[in-house]
Design an enzyme around this catalytic site. Structure first.
Site, PDB file in Angstrom:
ATOM      1  N   LYS A   1       0.866  -1.174   0.000  1.00 12.26           N
ATOM      2  CA  LYS A   1       0.000   0.000   0.000  1.00 12.26           C
ATOM      3  C   LYS A   1       0.901   1.221   0.000  1.00 12.26           C
ATOM      4  O   LYS A   1       1.647   1.473   0.948  1.00 12.26           O
ATOM      5  CB  LYS A   1      -0.915   0.000   1.219  1.00 12.26           C
TER       6      LYS A   1
ATOM      7  N   LYS B   1      -2.324  -1.766  -3.728  1.00 13.79           N
ATOM      8  CA  LYS B   1      -3.183  -0.581  -3.702  1.00 13.79           C
ATOM      9  C   LYS B   1      -2.317   0.673  -3.760  1.00 13.79           C
ATOM     10  O   LYS B   1      -1.307   0.721  -3.053  1.00 13.79           O
ATOM     11  CB  LYS B   1      -3.987  -0.631  -2.401  1.00 13.79           C
TER      12      LYS B   1
HETATM   13  C1  PBG Z   1      -7.140   3.436   5.502  1.00 10.39           C
HETATM   14  C2  PBG Z   1      -7.656   3.373   4.121  1.00 10.39           C
HETATM   15  C3  PBG Z   1      -7.526   4.337   3.134  1.00 10.39           C
HETATM   16  C4  PBG Z   1      -8.177   3.838   2.013  1.00 10.39           C
HETATM   17  C5  PBG Z   1      -8.705   2.604   2.343  1.00 10.39           C
HETATM   18  N1  PBG Z   1      -8.350   2.311   3.650  1.00 10.39           N
HETATM   19  C6  PBG Z   1      -6.952   5.694   3.194  1.00 10.39           C
HETATM   20  C7  PBG Z   1      -5.555   5.912   3.541  1.00 10.39           C
HETATM   21  O1  PBG Z   1      -4.727   5.011   3.662  1.00 10.39           O
HETATM   22  O2  PBG Z   1      -5.244   7.093   3.724  1.00 10.39           O
HETATM   23  C8  PBG Z   1      -8.274   4.556   0.701  1.00 10.39           C
HETATM   24  C9  PBG Z   1      -9.243   3.984  -0.274  1.00 10.39           C
HETATM   25  C10 PBG Z   1      -9.582   4.913  -1.380  1.00 10.39           C
HETATM   26  O3  PBG Z   1      -8.931   5.948  -1.600  1.00 10.39           O
HETATM   27  O4  PBG Z   1     -10.555   4.611  -2.078  1.00 10.39           O
HETATM   28  N2  PBG Z   1      -8.064   2.951   6.413  1.00 10.39           N
END
Ligand code: PBG
Length: 315
Positions: free
Chosen positions: A181, A233
């Site tokens: 991520k 992701k």
């Molecule tokens: C964190 C989380 C995020 C997203 C999903 N889970 C945001 C981040 O890491 O700041 C982003 C998903 C999206 O942008 O659609 N709980």
């Protein structure tokens, strides 16, 4: 003929629909910056799950938007949090007919918006956060979640969550590890959707977009710690990473076409510069071609409805 020789196909069964549920809401509310996506109340949430299920979407991913937040994200451990209670009501109504996934992360519950608790210097405290994730995992398991998405990016989170679930006799709950991520600008609209008050950024725990080898290491660690699914992701701009990961692991892979990627397509479509449905179909099919077993997308229900209609019409 073109259909006959097509190499990659996606139908609803491998799609995951993210859904937001906000504490205290009755009627659904549109989300600024994420066209077509809503914050739900308890009833409209169940209706959204029903719509997804009806067209064959394989899973929903639930994000809770709590009313109160504090420094330690203590609301995440409450068995009646907006997240846990929503999971419970979906499970009661749908049982095992649709996979219920949830984000195992503190950012929706902390007042500072970070994915973990902070140490005295104001940095995210990795190991203290792991203890909270472990307890939160058991709370969500008891609420009826099938699959936990460990999206907080703490080191050791998959192992910590796996052993907590196993000790609680919940070997049946799976872990979808956000092994890769990236600290991405493309989460912007999501932060609005969960009303995050993030101060600073997530670069001490999410990955540098410039790194590839580091991503492979994260994947190896998460698989060794017991990940059932490996997530990459964001989606599209990291499909090179997804392709490599899908060749490397022997567990299913997932990708998340995130909020910013979604918003870009919607904005371009709204201005008339691209064909919206064709663009959505192209991105989702490309995720499969890049190696994703599971595709998490805000367009899941729409895509599944369209693909089942198209296949019916051809008969
Ligand atoms: C964190 C989380 C995020 C997203 C999903 N889970 C945001 C981040 O890491 O700041 C982003 C998903 C999206 O942008 O659609 N709980």
């Amino acid at each position: 003929m073109r259909r006959l020789v097509r190499e990659f196909r996606v139908d609803g069964t491998s799609l995951m629909q993210p859904l937001f549920v906000k504490e205290g809401l009755v009627d659904p509310v549109a989300i600024d910056g994420l066209p077509g996506v809503l914050q739900h109340g308890p009833d409209s949430l169940l209706e959204a799950v029903a719509r997804a299920h009806e067209v064959g979407v394989g899973a929903v991913m639930i994000f809770g938007v709590p009313r109160d937040r504090d420094a330690t994200g203590s609301g995440a451990l409450h068995p009646d949090s907006v997240l846990a209670s929503s999971i419970r009501s979906i499970r009661q109504r749908f049982d095992d007919r649709i996979v219920i996934a949830a984000d195992l992360c503190l950012d929706e519950f902390t007042s500072h918006g970070h994915c973990g608790v902070l140490d005295r210097a104001g940095r995210v405290d990795n190991d203290a956060t792991l203890e909270i994730y472990a307890r939160m995992a058991v709370v969500l398991a008891e609420a009826g979640v099938h699959l936990l998405g460990t999206s907080g990016m703490m080191d050791g989170q998959v192992g910590a969550v796996r052993s907590a679930l196993d000790s609680a006799d919940r070997t049946d709950v799976g872990i979808m590890a956000y092994a890769v991520k990236y600290a991405s600008a493309f989460y912007g609209p999501f932060r609005g959707a969960v009303e995050s008050r993030l101060e600073g950024d997530r670069t001490t725990y999410q990955q540098d977009p410039a790194n590839f080898r580091e991503a492979m290491r994260e994947v190896r660690l998460d698989v060794a710690e017991g990940a059932d699914i490996i997530m990459v992701k964001p989606g599209t701009i990291y499909f090179d990473v997804l392709r490599k990961v899908s060749e490397m692991v022997d567990v299913p892979t997932a990708t998340y076409i995130v909020s910013g990627e979604t918003a870009m397509i919607e904005a371009a479509a709204a201005s008339g510069s691209i064909d919206r449905e064709a663009a959505i179909d192209e991105i989702i099919t490309s995720a499969r071609r890049a190696g994703a077993t599971i595709i998490c997308t805000y367009w899941a229900t729409e895509f599944a409805r369209r693909s089942s209609r198209d296949s019916r019409e051809r008969r």
